[in-house]
Write an enzyme that holds these catalytic residues in place. Structure first.
Site, mmCIF file in Angstrom:
data_model
loop_
_atom_site.group_PDB
_atom_site.id
_atom_site.type_symbol
_atom_site.label_atom_id
_atom_site.label_comp_id
_atom_site.label_asym_id
_atom_site.label_seq_id
_atom_site.Cartn_x
_atom_site.Cartn_y
_atom_site.Cartn_z
ATOM 1 N N HIS A 131 -2.407 -4.700 -7.414
ATOM 2 C CA HIS A 131 -1.899 -3.420 -7.906
ATOM 3 C C HIS A 131 -0.378 -3.442 -7.997
ATOM 4 O O HIS A 131 0.206 -3.027 -9.010
ATOM 5 C CB HIS A 131 -2.359 -2.289 -6.978
ATOM 6 C CG HIS A 131 -1.803 -0.950 -7.335
ATOM 7 N ND1 HIS A 131 -2.421 -0.098 -8.222
ATOM 8 C CD2 HIS A 131 -0.665 -0.323 -6.932
ATOM 9 C CE1 HIS A 131 -1.689 0.998 -8.352
ATOM 10 N NE2 HIS A 131 -0.627 0.893 -7.578
ATOM 11 N N GLU A 132 0.277 -3.939 -6.947
ATOM 12 C CA GLU A 132 1.735 -3.971 -6.938
ATOM 13 C C GLU A 132 2.286 -4.981 -7.948
ATOM 14 O O GLU A 132 3.286 -4.722 -8.624
ATOM 15 C CB GLU A 132 2.248 -4.284 -5.532
ATOM 16 C CG GLU A 132 1.857 -3.264 -4.476
ATOM 17 C CD GLU A 132 2.251 -1.848 -4.851
ATOM 18 O OE1 GLU A 132 3.285 -1.667 -5.540
ATOM 19 O OE2 GLU A 132 1.534 -0.911 -4.472
ATOM 20 N N HIS A 135 2.268 -3.518 -11.380
ATOM 21 C CA HIS A 135 3.440 -2.687 -11.663
ATOM 22 C C HIS A 135 4.600 -3.550 -12.175
ATOM 23 O O HIS A 135 5.307 -3.160 -13.114
ATOM 24 C CB HIS A 135 3.896 -1.953 -10.396
ATOM 25 C CG HIS A 135 3.143 -0.698 -10.110
ATOM 26 N ND1 HIS A 135 2.967 0.307 -11.033
ATOM 27 C CD2 HIS A 135 2.522 -0.275 -8.972
ATOM 28 C CE1 HIS A 135 2.273 1.291 -10.491
ATOM 29 N NE2 HIS A 135 1.991 0.970 -9.239
ATOM 30 N N GLU A 194 0.012 4.491 -12.503
ATOM 31 C CA GLU A 194 -0.808 4.141 -11.344
ATOM 32 C C GLU A 194 -2.218 3.742 -11.776
ATOM 33 O O GLU A 194 -2.768 2.749 -11.298
ATOM 34 C CB GLU A 194 -0.872 5.324 -10.364
ATOM 35 C CG GLU A 194 0.417 5.573 -9.610
ATOM 36 C CD GLU A 194 0.766 4.417 -8.690
ATOM 37 O OE1 GLU A 194 -0.146 3.780 -8.151
ATOM 38 O OE2 GLU A 194 1.957 4.150 -8.533
#
Length: 279
Positions: A131-132, A135, A194
């Site tokens: 997820h990070e 980003h 997100e």
């Protein structure tokens, strides 16, 4: 006044023409969403490196070799799946009460020890790291900065166009405009990012050989941890509500499970994460 207005109008038109040319030049990976990004990648990476150096000076890193090796191993598998040739580094910050992780532009990733018990296993950690990393490779930070730049430009223009004689009226107008840009543009866009990071993250962890179904279980565990805490209403939050996030992940799983099945090697849930012993 009329001449000034004409000059401002020309500048405004030129600015939006330039923005129009730039818009669409950036495309988010996996989702294909068009992005408005006004910051060049080299500048973005340079800012990330500067922040990385400052964080290393301020934060206490966990020197548990087992934990450091595990985070590095899982992180590099996700990083390789991303196809981004950043100078990837994965650091663990010794803060048991902080449930968080983040990735700076250029591939500098930090994980707080507080999130490790929630992750439970390598696949749970892969959910967080993917997820990070999503980003970072989708350049969400640069995108947010670009939107803020456009919003600031709009506020400055409004201040010039509406030269109120009453300072209080002008102050209230600018406050209302600032609130409008925050709730109407900045925060909803962050929620969109997100959800996009979840989508890209599922793809990355599946490609790296980690069972993407663990993402659902991870967020269910996160929801239990958050239970009882005072939560910010979703419409004023930069993160989606856990319930909606879990539902969106479940809906996307059928698209990434075939990728996971083809992954070689396949790690499944991986190893259980041991309790960190930072010194």
């Amino acid at each position: 006044m009329y001449r000034w207005f004409c000059e401002m109008s020309k500048k405004l038109v030129l600015a939006f023409v330039l923005l129009g040319l730039l818009y669409g030049c950036a495309t988010a990976p996996v989702t294909g969403r068009k992005q408005l990004i006004l910051i060049d990648p080299k500048t973005e990476v340079r800012l990330g490196l500067k922040a990385y150096e400052e964080i290393l000076k301020k934060e206490k890193l966990c020197n548990d070799p087992v934990i450091s090796t595990l985070v590095q191993r899982v992180g590099m598998r996700i990083a390789r799946a991303s196809g981004k040739h950043y100078d990837w580094e994965f650091k663990v910050i010794d803060k048991p009460d902080t449930i968080n992780a983040f990735c700076l532009p250029g591939g500098k990733v930090f994980v707080y020890t507080g999130i490790l018990p929630v992750a439970e296993n390598e696949a749970g950690l892969a959910t967080v790291l993917a997820h990070e990393i999503a980003h970072a490779i989708a350049r969400h930070g640069a995108e947010r900065m670009s939107i803020a730049m456009v919003a600031a430009f709009g506020e400055t223009l409004a201040a010039h166009l509406f030269d109120f004689k009453n300072p209080r009226t002008r102050e209230l107008f600018l406050a209302a405009y600032g609130l409008g840009t925050t709730i109407g543009v900045i925060l909803p866009y962050s929620r969109k990012q997100e959800y996009e990071a979840d989508t890209i993250g599922l793809y990355l962890m599946a490609k790296a050989g980690y069972d993407p179904r663990e993402a659902v279980r991870f967020w269910e565990r996160m929801r239990k941890v958050a239970a009882g805490r005072k939560k910010i209403p979703e419409f004023l939050s930069t993160h989606p509500a856990d319930e909606r996030r879990i539902e969106a992940i479940k809906n996307y799983l059928p698209k990434v499970l075939p990728i996971y099945e083809k992954a070689n090697p396949k790690y499944g849930l991986g190893e259980k994460i041991p309790e960190p012993h930072c010194r």
